[in-house]
Motif scaffolding. Structure first.
Motif, PDB file in Angstrom:
ATOM      1  N   SER A  12       0.810  -1.205   0.000  1.00 22.24           N
ATOM      2  CA  SER A  12       0.000   0.000   0.000  1.00 22.24           C
ATOM      3  C   SER A  12       0.847   1.260   0.000  1.00 22.24           C
ATOM      4  O   SER A  12       1.977   1.268   0.431  1.00 22.24           O
ATOM      5  CB  SER A  12      -0.890  -0.014   1.252  1.00 22.24           C
ATOM      6  N   GLN A 180      -7.052  -3.070  -2.146  1.00 21.86           N
ATOM      7  CA  GLN A 180      -7.605  -1.763  -2.477  1.00 21.86           C
ATOM      8  C   GLN A 180      -7.145  -1.337  -3.857  1.00 21.86           C
ATOM      9  O   GLN A 180      -6.086  -1.769  -4.328  1.00 21.86           O
ATOM     10  CB  GLN A 180      -7.151  -0.725  -1.447  1.00 21.86           C
ATOM     11  N   GLY A 208     -13.686  -5.244   4.656  1.00 29.17           N
ATOM     12  CA  GLY A 208     -14.172  -3.956   4.154  1.00 29.17           C
ATOM     13  C   GLY A 208     -15.150  -3.269   5.071  1.00 29.17           C
ATOM     14  O   GLY A 208     -15.476  -2.089   4.864  1.00 29.17           O
ATOM     15  N   SER A 324     -11.410  -3.132  -2.145  1.00 27.02           N
ATOM     16  CA  SER A 324     -12.043  -1.833  -1.944  1.00 27.02           C
ATOM     17  C   SER A 324     -11.845  -0.993  -3.201  1.00 27.02           C
ATOM     18  O   SER A 324     -10.730  -0.896  -3.728  1.00 27.02           O
ATOM     19  CB  SER A 324     -11.428  -1.113  -0.736  1.00 27.02           C
ATOM     20  N   VAL A 328      -7.936   2.764   0.966  1.00 25.21           N
ATOM     21  CA  VAL A 328      -8.370   2.631   2.365  1.00 25.21           C
ATOM     22  C   VAL A 328      -7.620   3.643   3.221  1.00 25.21           C
ATOM     23  O   VAL A 328      -6.431   3.482   3.517  1.00 25.21           O
ATOM     24  CB  VAL A 328      -8.137   1.200   2.879  1.00 25.21           C
TER      25      VAL A 328
END
Length: 357
Positions: A12, A180, A208, A324, A328
Motif C-alpha cells: 500500500s 484496495q 471492508g 475496496s 483505504v
C-alpha cells in the motif's frame, strides 16, 4: 529463534491524511448507552449483537504487521518472523509445530536462491513469483503458493528499507486479505499506516466493514482488513493510534549487531515494537549477561486486555469481492460510517455497551 505466529494473510501507499487522523482519534466520551442487548460470546470473546447488524467484542489486541513493507525481509529481520507467513511443504509441517525448524530452513532456501533442491514452503502472507520470467507458480491450496525447490520465490520489493545501524535491506512484498484500488492498481493495505483489525477466516464477508475501536479513552475508525484464526489482532497503525493518539515516526528495522546491542536505539523502542534477541528472552538488555548475540526489531508488543471493537452493521467501503474500490484511508472509513448514518456519539454509545465485558 523464537516463532510467534500472527493470524493474518500487493504493498500500500502511505496515503493516510494526518488531518483525518487527528479528527478520527478523539477522546471517547463515557456516554451511557440508550439500550444494550444482552451479553454473548463472539469468536471466543465477550461481546454483544445489535439490532442494526453491528456487533462488538472486547479483549486483548495482538499485533498483525502483514501488509507493511518491513513485515518480512530478506534475511528474516522484519517486524515479524518469516515463518509466520508460511508452512513447510513436502513434507507438510506447520511452522507452529515444535521442531519445524522453519526459520533456518527458509534461510537455507533463500541462500540457495529457492532453486531445485532447496526446502519448500506453502506461502500465504507474501507475494510469490516464478523463478524465471513468464514461468508458472505452483498452488498449494486456498490461494497459497509454493516457494523453494524451483517452484517459486517470494517477490522482493522494488526499493530498500533503512536499518537501525545505517544500512539498507530488501524486503518481501507482504499481503493482506483485503485489497484496495490505488491509481487503478490492486494493492494490499499497509499495516504501518492503516488502522485495521483481523477477522476470523471463516467470515471473509466481513472484509471492508468499518470498525469502531476504543481503548482507555481513545478511539478511531478502522477497517476489517485481514483474516486469521480469530478476533483479537490489529495493525501497527491501530496500535499506535490507540496507545498514543497518532501515528509515530516510522520505525527502522534490524538487525542490531552484538557491538550495538543495548544502546539508545534498542532501549528507546516503543510499543508495539520490541527487541527480540536471537539468543532468546534471557538476552534482554535489562538483564545481567546481555549482549550474547544480535537482535531484531519485531512488532509484537500487544495490548493485554480492554480493547473494544465494534463492526458497524451498515458501514462498509465500496467493495468488489475482496477489493475496496477506493484507497483505504481514515477519511474513506469515516465517510463510509457517516454515509451509513453513524456519528461519533452513536458509535460511542454502542461501544459503551461492552464497557463491563
Amino acid at each position: 529463534m523464537m516463532i510467534v505466529r500472527t493470524g493474518a494473510r500487493p504493498i500500500s501507499v502511505r496515503n493516510v491524511s494526518f488531518v483525518a487522523l487527528a479528527f478520527a482519534v478523539a477522546t471517547a466520551a463515557a456516554a451511557p448507552p440508550a439500550s444494550c442487548p444482552g451479553p454473548t460470546t463472539i469468536g471466543g470473546l465477550p461481546g454483544a449483537r445489535f439490532a442494526d447488524g453491528s456487533f462488538g467484542v472486547k479483549g486483548p489486541l495482538a499485533v498483525n504487521p502483514d501488509g507493511a513493507k518491513a513485515s518480512y525481509t530478506v534475511g528474516d529481520h522484519g517486524f515479524t518472523y518469516i515463518s509466520n507467513g508460511m508452512d513447510r511443504w513436502n513434507p507438510k509441517v506447520s511452522c507452529l509445530a515444535s521442531g519445524s525448524n522453519c526459520s533456518s530452513l527458509f534461510l537455507q532456501a533463500e541462500k540457495g536462491a529457492f532453486a531445485p533442491g532447496t526446502p519448500e514452503f506453502c506461502v500465504y502472507a507474501i507475494e510469490v513469483e516464478a523463478l524465471a520470467p513468464g514461468g508458472q507458480t505452483v498452488a498449494c491450496g486456498g490461494g497459497k503458493k509454493v516457494i523453494g525447490n524451483g517452484k517459486g520465490r517470494p517477490r522482493v520489493g522494488q526499493d530498500q528499507l533503512d536499518t537501525i545501524e545505517g544500512g539498507k535491506t530488501r524486503y518481501y512484498a507482504s499481503m493482506t486479505h483485503l485489497n484496495q484500488l490505488v491509481d487503478g492498481m490492486v494493492r494490499s493495505i499497509d499495516s504501518a499506516t492503516v488502522p485495521a483489525i483481523v477477522v476470523p477466516t471463516s467470515s471473509p464477508d466481513l472484509l471492508g466493514r468499518v470498525v469502531y475501536v476504543t481503548f482507555e479513552g481513545r478511539s478511531t475508525v478502522a477497517v476489517a482488513g485481514d483474516t486469521g484464526p480469530r478476533f483479537g489482532e490489529g495493525s501497527i497503525a491501530l496500535h499506535e493510534l490507540l496507545r498514543y493518539g497518532s501515528l509515530q515516526t516510522p520505525q527502522k528495522i534490524g538487525p542490531i549487531s552484538i557491538a550495538n546491542r543495548c544502546g539508545d536505539a534498542e532501549k528507546s523502542l516503543k510499543a508495539p515494537y520490541e527487541s527480540r534477541p536471537d539468543k532468546g528472552k534471557g538476552d534482554l538488555c535489562n538483564r545481567p549477561g546481555a549482549r550474547l548475540g544480535p537482535a531484531d526489531v519485531r512488532a509484537y508488543t500487544g495490548i493485554d486486555a480492554g480493547v473494544t471493537m465494534v463492526l458497524l452493521g451498515k458501514a462498509r467501503l465500496p467493495m468488489k469481492s475482496i477489493v475496496s474500490q477506493v484507497p483505504v484511508t481514515v477519511d474513506a472509513l469515516r465517510k463510509a460510517a457517516t454515509d451509513a448514518g453513524y456519528t461519533d456519539e452513536s458509535m460511542q454509545r454502542t461501544a459503551a455497551c461492552l464497557s463491563g465485558s
